[in-house]
Design a protein around this motif. Sequence first.
Motif, PDB file in Angstrom:
ATOM      1  N   LYS A 175       0.838  -1.201   0.000  1.00  0.00           N
ATOM      2  CA  LYS A 175       0.000   0.000   0.000  1.00  0.00           C
ATOM      3  C   LYS A 175       0.874   1.251   0.000  1.00  0.00           C
ATOM      4  CE  LYS A 175      -3.903   2.147   0.161  1.00  0.00           C
ATOM      5  NZ  LYS A 175      -4.735   2.180  -1.029  1.00  0.00           N
ATOM      6  N   ALA A 176       1.945   1.244   0.782  1.00  0.00           N
ATOM      7  CA  ALA A 176       2.863   2.382   0.805  1.00  0.00           C
ATOM      8  C   ALA A 176       3.497   2.603  -0.566  1.00  0.00           C
ATOM      9  CB  ALA A 176       3.939   2.171   1.869  1.00  0.00           C
ATOM     10  N   GLU A 177       3.879   1.511  -1.229  1.00  0.00           N
ATOM     11  CA  GLU A 177       4.446   1.624  -2.578  1.00  0.00           C
ATOM     12  C   GLU A 177       3.417   2.197  -3.557  1.00  0.00           C
ATOM     13  OE1 GLU A 177       7.832   0.482  -3.901  1.00  0.00           O
ATOM     14  OE2 GLU A 177       7.962   1.222  -1.853  1.00  0.00           O
ATOM     15  N   GLU A 178       2.175   1.787  -3.409  1.00  0.00           N
ATOM     16  CA  GLU A 178       1.104   2.307  -4.264  1.00  0.00           C
ATOM     17  C   GLU A 178       0.926   3.810  -4.039  1.00  0.00           C
ATOM     18  OE1 GLU A 178      -3.538   1.289  -5.269  1.00  0.00           O
ATOM     19  OE2 GLU A 178      -2.817   0.874  -3.248  1.00  0.00           O
ATOM     20  N   ILE A 179       0.917   4.232  -2.793  1.00  0.00           N
ATOM     21  CA  ILE A 179       0.768   5.651  -2.478  1.00  0.00           C
ATOM     22  C   ILE A 179       1.959   6.438  -3.020  1.00  0.00           C
ATOM     23  CG2 ILE A 179       0.815   7.291  -0.539  1.00  0.00           C
ATOM     24  CD1 ILE A 179      -1.008   5.222   0.943  1.00  0.00           C
ATOM     25  N   ALA A 180       3.153   5.908  -2.876  1.00  0.00           N
ATOM     26  CA  ALA A 180       4.346   6.582  -3.393  1.00  0.00           C
ATOM     27  C   ALA A 180       4.293   6.721  -4.910  1.00  0.00           C
ATOM     28  CB  ALA A 180       5.603   5.836  -2.964  1.00  0.00           C
ATOM     29  N   SER A 181       3.807   5.687  -5.580  1.00  0.00           N
ATOM     30  CA  SER A 181       3.752   5.743  -7.048  1.00  0.00           C
ATOM     31  C   SER A 181       2.643   6.655  -7.552  1.00  0.00           C
ATOM     32  CB  SER A 181       3.587   4.342  -7.632  1.00  0.00           C
ATOM     33  OG  SER A 181       2.296   3.840  -7.349  1.00  0.00           O
ATOM     34  N   ALA A 182       1.684   7.008  -6.696  1.00  0.00           N
ATOM     35  CA  ALA A 182       0.577   7.874  -7.089  1.00  0.00           C
ATOM     36  C   ALA A 182       0.927   9.356  -6.929  1.00  0.00           C
ATOM     37  CB  ALA A 182      -0.662   7.541  -6.262  1.00  0.00           C
ATOM     38  N   ASN A 183       2.188   9.630  -6.646  1.00  0.00           N
ATOM     39  CA  ASN A 183       2.655  11.004  -6.487  1.00  0.00           C
ATOM     40  C   ASN A 183       1.911  11.771  -5.407  1.00  0.00           C
ATOM     41  OD1 ASN A 183       4.732  10.927  -8.424  1.00  0.00           O
ATOM     42  ND2 ASN A 183       3.211  11.095 -10.049  1.00  0.00           N
ATOM     43  N   CYS A 184       1.641  11.102  -4.313  1.00  0.00           N
ATOM     44  CA  CYS A 184       1.022  11.755  -3.166  1.00  0.00           C
ATOM     45  C   CYS A 184       2.054  12.645  -2.473  1.00  0.00           C
ATOM     46  CB  CYS A 184       0.485  10.714  -2.194  1.00  0.00           C
ATOM     47  SG  CYS A 184      -0.883   9.769  -2.877  1.00  0.00           S
ATOM     48  N   ASP A 185       1.598  13.443  -1.528  1.00  0.00           N
ATOM     49  CA  ASP A 185       2.531  14.337  -0.848  1.00  0.00           C
ATOM     50  C   ASP A 185       3.376  13.586   0.184  1.00  0.00           C
ATOM     51  OD1 ASP A 185       1.131  14.141   1.618  1.00  0.00           O
ATOM     52  OD2 ASP A 185      -0.049  15.921   1.183  1.00  0.00           O
ATOM     53  N   GLU A 186       4.378  14.295   0.676  1.00  0.00           N
ATOM     54  CA  GLU A 186       5.359  13.704   1.590  1.00  0.00           C
ATOM     55  C   GLU A 186       4.712  13.129   2.842  1.00  0.00           C
ATOM     56  OE1 GLU A 186       7.942  14.936   5.190  1.00  0.00           O
ATOM     57  OE2 GLU A 186       7.425  16.560   3.818  1.00  0.00           O
ATOM     58  N   LYS A 187       3.737  13.816   3.400  1.00  0.00           N
ATOM     59  CA  LYS A 187       3.111  13.344   4.641  1.00  0.00           C
ATOM     60  C   LYS A 187       2.345  12.044   4.425  1.00  0.00           C
ATOM     61  CE  LYS A 187       2.887  17.837   6.663  1.00  0.00           C
ATOM     62  NZ  LYS A 187       2.805  18.364   7.948  1.00  0.00           N
ATOM     63  N   MET A 188       1.653  11.914   3.305  1.00  0.00           N
ATOM     64  CA  MET A 188       0.924  10.678   3.015  1.00  0.00           C
ATOM     65  C   MET A 188       1.887   9.519   2.810  1.00  0.00           C
ATOM     66  SD  MET A 188      -2.267  11.752   0.570  1.00  0.00           S
ATOM     67  CE  MET A 188      -2.875  10.068   0.531  1.00  0.00           C
ATOM     68  N   ILE A 189       2.967   9.781   2.109  1.00  0.00           N
ATOM     69  CA  ILE A 189       3.954   8.740   1.843  1.00  0.00           C
ATOM     70  C   ILE A 189       4.612   8.293   3.151  1.00  0.00           C
ATOM     71  CG2 ILE A 189       6.188   8.280   0.750  1.00  0.00           C
ATOM     72  CD1 ILE A 189       5.182  10.127  -1.569  1.00  0.00           C
ATOM     73  N   SER A 190       5.052   9.239   3.954  1.00  0.00           N
ATOM     74  CA  SER A 190       5.676   8.899   5.229  1.00  0.00           C
ATOM     75  C   SER A 190       4.717   8.130   6.120  1.00  0.00           C
ATOM     76  CB  SER A 190       6.143  10.167   5.950  1.00  0.00           C
ATOM     77  OG  SER A 190       7.194  10.768   5.244  1.00  0.00           O
ATOM     78  N   SER A 191       3.481   8.565   6.185  1.00  0.00           N
ATOM     79  CA  SER A 191       2.474   7.893   7.008  1.00  0.00           C
ATOM     80  C   SER A 191       2.270   6.446   6.570  1.00  0.00           C
ATOM     81  CB  SER A 191       1.154   8.658   6.950  1.00  0.00           C
ATOM     82  OG  SER A 191       0.160   7.981   7.661  1.00  0.00           O
ATOM     83  N   ALA A 192       2.204   6.230   5.266  1.00  0.00           N
ATOM     84  CA  ALA A 192       1.992   4.876   4.748  1.00  0.00           C
ATOM     85  C   ALA A 192       3.161   3.952   5.103  1.00  0.00           C
ATOM     86  CB  ALA A 192       1.782   4.914   3.241  1.00  0.00           C
ATOM     87  N   TYR A 193       4.387   4.433   4.899  1.00  0.00           N
ATOM     88  CA  TYR A 193       5.553   3.609   5.254  1.00  0.00           C
ATOM     89  C   TYR A 193       5.631   3.406   6.765  1.00  0.00           C
ATOM     90  CZ  TYR A 193       7.365   3.538   0.512  1.00  0.00           C
ATOM     91  OH  TYR A 193       7.520   3.308  -0.836  1.00  0.00           O
ATOM     92  N   ASN A 194       5.275   4.428   7.540  1.00  0.00           N
ATOM     93  CA  ASN A 194       5.316   4.298   9.001  1.00  0.00           C
ATOM     94  C   ASN A 194       4.355   3.226   9.503  1.00  0.00           C
ATOM     95  OD1 ASN A 194       7.303   6.232   9.246  1.00  0.00           O
ATOM     96  ND2 ASN A 194       5.881   7.893   9.687  1.00  0.00           N
ATOM     97  N   LYS A 195       3.200   3.081   8.869  1.00  0.00           N
ATOM     98  CA  LYS A 195       2.261   2.024   9.248  1.00  0.00           C
ATOM     99  C   LYS A 195       2.870   0.646   9.010  1.00  0.00           C
ATOM    100  CE  LYS A 195      -1.894   4.739   8.522  1.00  0.00           C
ATOM    101  NZ  LYS A 195      -3.030   5.002   7.636  1.00  0.00           N
ATOM    102  N   CYS A 196       3.530   0.481   7.896  1.00  0.00           N
ATOM    103  CA  CYS A 196       4.197  -0.779   7.593  1.00  0.00           C
ATOM    104  C   CYS A 196       5.307  -1.046   8.605  1.00  0.00           C
ATOM    105  CB  CYS A 196       4.768  -0.738   6.182  1.00  0.00           C
ATOM    106  SG  CYS A 196       5.843  -2.138   5.800  1.00  0.00           S
ATOM    107  N   ILE A 197       6.094  -0.037   8.879  1.00  0.00           N
ATOM    108  CA  ILE A 197       7.210  -0.174   9.820  1.00  0.00           C
ATOM    109  C   ILE A 197       6.696  -0.577  11.199  1.00  0.00           C
ATOM    110  CG2 ILE A 197       8.973   1.154  11.059  1.00  0.00           C
ATOM    111  CD1 ILE A 197       9.226   2.751   8.283  1.00  0.00           C
ATOM    112  N   ALA A 198       5.630   0.058  11.645  1.00  0.00           N
ATOM    113  CA  ALA A 198       5.069  -0.262  12.964  1.00  0.00           C
ATOM    114  C   ALA A 198       4.596  -1.711  13.020  1.00  0.00           C
ATOM    115  CB  ALA A 198       3.920   0.687  13.289  1.00  0.00           C
TER     116      ALA A 198
END
Length: 102
Positions: free
Chosen positions: A16-39
């Motif tokens: 999901k984080a990779e999908e959000i990153a590829s959709a050219n979302c903003d930095e906060k959305m991308i960081s949030s998505a990866y942070n959920k995976c990391i947690a």
Amino acid sequence: ESLGCPNSLSLCLFLKAEEIASANCDEKMISSAYNKCIAAAATSFPHIAALAYERAATVLHERNWECSREVKFYIEKAIEAYKIWGARGKVQDLRNKYATYL
């Protein structure tokens, strides 16, 4: 956990984080998505957490946003997680690739 596959949540969140990153979302959305995976991965799956930290750093770095502190944070955490996993070659690779942030 999902049907005997305990890492499925962290892997789904990574995708999901990779999908959000590829959709050219903003930095906060991308960081949030990866942070959920990391947690989800941090305590039991350091290799997945390491990959998520690395990808977060890479995406933020490649977008040339003014977020060098975030890139530094993610790359340092990736190195730490790869060390825990025992991936010494990957640690050296990241140190060389992101030397300006370390």
